[in-house]
Design a protein around this motif. Structure first.
Motif, PDB file in Angstrom:
ATOM      1  N   LEU A   1      12.813  -7.225  -7.924  1.00 62.06           N
ATOM      2  CA  LEU A   1      11.595  -6.481  -7.466  1.00 62.06           C
ATOM      3  C   LEU A   1      11.824  -4.913  -7.137  1.00 62.06           C
ATOM      4  O   LEU A   1      11.306  -4.203  -7.323  1.00 62.06           O
ATOM      5  CB  LEU A   1      10.843  -7.032  -6.353  1.00 62.06           C
ATOM      6  CG  LEU A   1       9.622  -6.243  -5.586  1.00 62.06           C
ATOM      7  CD1 LEU A   1       8.689  -5.917  -6.538  1.00 62.06           C
ATOM      8  CD2 LEU A   1       9.140  -7.165  -4.417  1.00 62.06           C
ATOM      9  N   ALA A   2      13.147  -4.848  -6.359  1.00 60.01           N
ATOM     10  CA  ALA A   2      13.640  -3.577  -5.904  1.00 60.01           C
ATOM     11  C   ALA A   2      13.870  -2.780  -7.098  1.00 60.01           C
ATOM     12  O   ALA A   2      13.583  -1.402  -7.092  1.00 60.01           O
ATOM     13  CB  ALA A   2      15.015  -3.596  -5.131  1.00 60.01           C
TER      14      ALA A   2
ATOM     15  N   VAL B   1       3.022   3.196  -1.780  1.00 55.31           N
ATOM     16  CA  VAL B   1       3.284   3.841  -3.173  1.00 55.31           C
ATOM     17  C   VAL B   1       2.066   4.364  -3.929  1.00 55.31           C
ATOM     18  O   VAL B   1       2.000   5.699  -4.201  1.00 55.31           O
ATOM     19  CB  VAL B   1       3.908   2.599  -4.213  1.00 55.31           C
ATOM     20  CG1 VAL B   1       3.795   3.251  -5.611  1.00 55.31           C
ATOM     21  CG2 VAL B   1       5.036   2.219  -4.155  1.00 55.31           C
ATOM     22  N   SER B   2       0.955   3.693  -3.585  1.00 51.87           N
ATOM     23  CA  SER B   2      -0.299   4.457  -3.705  1.00 51.87           C
ATOM     24  C   SER B   2      -0.666   5.641  -2.825  1.00 51.87           C
ATOM     25  O   SER B   2      -1.300   6.785  -3.510  1.00 51.87           O
ATOM     26  CB  SER B   2      -1.462   3.401  -3.651  1.00 51.87           C
ATOM     27  OG  SER B   2      -1.346   2.238  -4.503  1.00 51.87           O
TER      28      SER B   2
ATOM     29  N   GLY C   1       7.740  10.337 -10.151  1.00 50.19           N
ATOM     30  CA  GLY C   1       8.326  11.659 -10.048  1.00 50.19           C
ATOM     31  C   GLY C   1       8.851  11.945  -8.783  1.00 50.19           C
ATOM     32  O   GLY C   1       9.066  13.139  -8.311  1.00 50.19           O
ATOM     33  N   LEU C   2       9.241  10.889  -8.015  1.00 50.78           N
ATOM     34  CA  LEU C   2      10.111  10.966  -6.921  1.00 50.78           C
ATOM     35  C   LEU C   2      11.408  11.422  -6.841  1.00 50.78           C
ATOM     36  O   LEU C   2      11.843  11.280  -8.083  1.00 50.78           O
ATOM     37  CB  LEU C   2       9.935   9.823  -6.071  1.00 50.78           C
ATOM     38  CG  LEU C   2       8.589   9.568  -5.097  1.00 50.78           C
ATOM     39  CD1 LEU C   2       7.396   9.225  -5.928  1.00 50.78           C
ATOM     40  CD2 LEU C   2       8.692   8.668  -3.921  1.00 50.78           C
TER      41      LEU C   2
ATOM     42  N   ALA D   1      12.029   2.006 -10.575  1.00 51.11           N
ATOM     43  CA  ALA D   1      11.763   2.212 -12.005  1.00 51.11           C
ATOM     44  C   ALA D   1      10.056   3.100 -11.665  1.00 51.11           C
ATOM     45  O   ALA D   1       9.894   4.230 -12.326  1.00 51.11           O
ATOM     46  CB  ALA D   1      11.656   1.400 -13.072  1.00 51.11           C
ATOM     47  N   GLU D   2       9.264   2.317 -11.006  1.00 52.13           N
ATOM     48  CA  GLU D   2       7.958   2.835 -10.597  1.00 52.13           C
ATOM     49  C   GLU D   2       8.187   4.229 -10.023  1.00 52.13           C
ATOM     50  O   GLU D   2       7.498   5.176 -10.311  1.00 52.13           O
ATOM     51  CB  GLU D   2       7.184   1.898 -10.047  1.00 52.13           C
ATOM     52  CG  GLU D   2       5.759   2.297  -9.759  1.00 52.13           C
ATOM     53  CD  GLU D   2       5.062   1.067  -9.143  1.00 52.13           C
ATOM     54  OE1 GLU D   2       3.944   1.261  -8.916  1.00 52.13           O
ATOM     55  OE2 GLU D   2       5.727   0.120  -8.747  1.00 52.13           O
TER      56      GLU D   2
END
Length: 414
Positions: free
Chosen positions: A38-39, A153-154, A50-51, A44-45
């Motif tokens: 999951l990490a 994240v959102s 763009g972080l 990748a997300e």
């Protein structure tokens, strides 16, 4: 503020498909390989969003940065959540679904019949007319703490898509093994570099928590003597009998099932063995430090008493502190609580400050030098098959996170 609800819900649902249950039986970090899977997915997300400064170490600790946007003198704020789900209940092959809740009981599964009733869970009635995410009753849902991950994240995605909103530097941190008490073990506070942070890991709607139990784990080893029961008079020492006797000497009303709010407890959560030897494990919890120390002394006195009764060395008691009440670390910087309360009011919520009847990574991190209150993640009935997450609550979690970051950008770092 208009967050993309569909994207937020789909993000959460995608995380529930990962089997990331932790397991205290393993000493490695993370304790289970699913957490690292999951990490890597989340890393990748975050890269796709763009972080910057995305770092995932071999222990499953993931950090990332959203640079300051127009607020160079603002404090650096951290948002934290954990990958793992509780080992208490199955977390593999989660079949999450959205129910349009119109009141009454919810049938999670028809075969076998698993029903979430309002009699057992009256808080359901608060969400009549809302969409609720549930499971099929054979697994937990994982809102603890995948709802926190999804909301963070959102919220960051929203700020990236709205560059007109000024904010300071934001640090994200995602950790393994929180549910087995190891989430902060290898967290590098200095490298994280935040002035303060928030874990998003609480239940319900609108909660902010800056008080938690002082906690210790106790292990009692009992050495018995097995003799054929037909010829055992004055010879047998039954370790199971002594384990039961020890448990019965604990204060009857000071157990989890009889306590609430600031009331502490003893909780025997594991007992096994035979006539020859037995092991008993229990939790010691109290918000008040003096009462916490008193509880530990009480267990020691019980062990001494039974050793006098059955013979020196019959019982071996080991007590290990786990974490302490973060209130003493938060009070000197109470503005971090006030900021979160202001953010909740900005999104139409009335903040609820309640003591945590459990632990959080934020407690240990606060004592490691990172003030870290705990914010709500929206779910209910964590760690079991009746866990559920109202969609509007999840949306409010993300909205609150955005407001926290906006308000923090208006502060000038001292």
């Amino acid at each position: 503020m208009t967050l993309d609800k569909t994207s937020l819900v789909n993000r959460f649902l995608s995380y529930t498909r990962f089997d990331s249950r932790s397991d205290a039986a393993f000493d490695c970090c993370p304790s289970t390989p699913g957490q690292l899977v999951l990490a890597k997915h989340l890393a990748a997300e975050l890269k796709e969003l763009g972080l910057s400064d995305i770092r995932l170490d071999e222990n499953g600790y993931l950090t990332a940065t959203l640079p300051a946007n127009g607020c160079p003198n603002a404090p650096t704020v951290g948002l934290l959540a954990h990958f793992d789900t509780a080992p208490d209940f199955a977390g593999k092959d989660v079949k999450a679904r959205i129910v349009s809740y119109q009141g009454g009981d919810i049938t999670l599964n028809e075969d076998p019949a698993i029903i979430m009733t309002t009699a057992d869970f009256p808080e359901l009635s608060q969400y009549e007319g809302q969409d609720i995410i549930v499971t099929d009753g054979t697994t937990l849902l994982g809102a603890d703490d995948k709802a926190g991950i999804a909301a963070i994240v959102s919220a960051i995605e929203y700020l990236i898509h709205h560059p007109e909103i000024p904010h300071g530097t934001i640090r994200l941190g995602f950790t393994p093994d929180e549910e087995i008490g190891r989430g902060a073990d290898r967290f590098d506070v200095a490298a994280f570099g935040a002035d303060f942070a928030y874990t998003i890991d609480g239940e319900g709607l609108g909660g902010i928590e800056y008080e938690n139990f002082n906690a210790a784990n106790a292990k009692l080893l009992i050495h018995g003597r097995n003799v054929h029961p037909g010829a055992s008079k004055h010879k047998m020492i039954n370790a199971l009998t002594i384990a039961a006797e020890f448990q019965m000497m604990l204060p009857a009303g000071e157990k989890p099932e009889y306590t609430a709010d600031y009331e502490g407890f003893f909780h025997v959560n594991q007992m096994n063995g035979s006539v020859e030897s037995a092991e008993l494990k229990l939790l010691i919890r109290d918000h008040d430090r003096a009462n916490f120390e008193k509880r530990k002394r009480y267990l020691t006195s019980l062990a001494q008493l039974l050793n006098e009764k059955y013979g020196s060395g019959t019982l071996e008691l080991e007590i290990k502190d786990s974490y302490y009440n973060m209130r003493e670390q938060i009070e000197p910087v109470f503005h971090v609580v006030e900021l979160a309360c202001e953010a909740m009011k900005a999104v139409g919520l009335e903040p609820k400050t309640t003591p945590i009847r459990g632990g959080t990574d934020g407690a240990r991190l606060s004592f490691m030098g990172l003030p870290c209150p705990n914010l709500f993640s929206g779910g209910h009935n964590a760690h079991g098959k009746f866990e559920f997450l109202p969609v509007p609550s999840l949306l409010k979690v993300a909205e609150t996170a955005v407001e926290v970051l906006k308000l923090a950008g208006q502060i000038k770092k001292k």
